[in-house]
Design a protein around this motif. Structure first.
Motif, short mmCIF file in Angstrom:
data_model
loop_
_atom_site.label_atom_id
_atom_site.label_comp_id
_atom_site.label_asym_id
_atom_site.label_seq_id
_atom_site.Cartn_x
_atom_site.Cartn_y
_atom_site.Cartn_z
N ASN A 80 -4.87 -6.19 -3.90
CA ASN A 80 -6.03 -7.14 -3.43
C ASN A 80 -5.73 -8.52 -4.63
O ASN A 80 -5.61 -8.82 -4.32
N ASP B 7 -5.85 2.81 -8.35
CA ASP B 7 -5.97 2.41 -7.59
C ASP B 7 -5.40 1.74 -6.40
O ASP B 7 -5.38 0.02 -7.01
N SER C 183 -6.06 0.55 -3.36
CA SER C 183 -6.28 -0.92 -3.07
C SER C 183 -6.96 -1.81 -3.48
O SER C 183 -6.26 -3.02 -3.46
N ARG C 184 -6.96 -1.42 -5.27
CA ARG C 184 -7.10 -2.83 -6.04
C ARG C 184 -6.35 -3.73 -6.93
O ARG C 184 -6.90 -4.71 -6.82
N GLY D 289 0.55 -1.33 -0.02
CA GLY D 289 -0.20 0.07 -0.01
C GLY D 289 1.37 1.67 -0.04
O GLY D 289 0.02 2.24 0.34
#
Length: 312
Positions: free
Chosen positions: A210, A204, A206-207, A193
């Motif tokens: 993941n 993005d 965060s995406r 992050g």
């Protein structure tokens, strides 16, 4: 599928431009040669182009006019479509960028797991690509003479209409070549992050984090995943008849020749623009790219440090 030392998407061999002929081009299914071989040392691009045009204008540079028994419209070959087993259409992408992680590949079509470049707006994408590596640009002049067109005609079949005189191809390439340690560092930063500065806008995180977590899980479970480590591409190829004008129908004929010469490329289009035909492909014309395997090491995604793999 078989493994080879480098994934070369251009199935051609390239004779030295020092020979007294046009640059010889032929389709070889198992060739590991690259179209992007070095041009003759000490000779400028402009001199090379001029010499190719002189050669293409020789009397033996033309073929008898194409005759079709049924006056059929020109046809052209296309690349094999992705396997029907690729049911998840959302994962199939026709873009190829450094850093793309994928599970399967069919020509320049990838079944991607994650792509940092795809997730970025155009300006942010170029900024990131330049941050992870270098962009090397080259100009590649190429001429198909009568003998080469005749050979293509034999391979494509008599129903495929090809040009009846030599075709000069002139294009520029850009090669994106990041270093593996830099790619690994960026993947690690995104996973935590804490993205690098080049991804501070438009990404993005965060995406992506993941998605990379999913990559780690799949690698840990034993699945084989791969990453693009180098891409060579062009926006457009300019084709012309040296010493002769172009007609509207010549765009179709040249497209046929180009499609027959490079059968790995799908969705090609050609349009007459002034004194040349512009051959394009969305999103890009991909000449070659390198593929390396990934592994899970500790808590990091690591690029296996060995010769690039070919999955074709």
């Amino acid at each position: 599928m078989k493994l080879a030392r480098i994934l070369t998407l251009v199935p051609v061999a390239f004779l030295s431009l020092s020979l007294i002929s046009c640059s010889a081009v032929k389709k070889e299914k198992d060739s590991q040669s690259s179209l992007l071989g070095e041009l003759r040392a000490g000779e400028s691009d402009e001199v090379t182009v001029k010499r190719l045009k002189e050669l293409a204008s020789l009397p033996n540079a033309t073929l008898p006019p194409y005759q079709s028994s049924d006056n059929a419209e020109p046809e052209f070959t296309t690349a094999t479509p992705p396997p029907s087993s690729w049911a998840d259409s959302e994962s199939i992408s026709r873009t190829v960028y450094p850093g793309d992680i994928f599970s399967e590949q069919s020509g320049p079509v990838l079944r991607k797991v994650v792509s940092i470049a795809d997730s970025l707006p155009d300006k942010a994408r170029e900024r990131w690509l330049r941050d992870i590596g270098k962009a090397k640009q080259r100009r590649i002049p190429l001429t198909l003479n009568a003998a080469e067109l005749a050979r293509l005609q034999g391979e494509a079949g008599e129903d495929v209409a090809l040009p009846t005189r030599s075709v000069a191809l002139d294009f520029r390439t850009v090669q994106w070549s990041p270093a593996s340690p830099i790619l690994e560092s960026h993947l690690a930063s995104i996973s935590l992050g804490t993205p690098p500065a080049s991804l501070s806008e438009g990404a993005d995180i965060s995406r992506l984090a993941n998605s990379l977590s999913d990559v780690k899980h799949r690698l840990k479970s034993g699945e084989k995943l791969f990453i693009i480590t180098s891409v060579t591409e062009s926006d457009v190829v300019e084709a012309s008849y040296p010493g002769a004008p172009l007609g509207q129908r010549d765009a179709d004929l040249i497209l046929n020749a180009f499609s027959s010469l490079y059968p790995h490329l799908d969705r090609l289009s050609a349009e007459k623009t002034g004194d040349y035909v512009a051959v394009t492909r969305l999103p890009s014309i991909y000449w070659e790219f390198e593929v390396r395997e990934l592994k899970f090491d500790g808590d990091r995604i690591v690029i296996i440090d060995r010769e690039p793999l070919a999955r074709n």
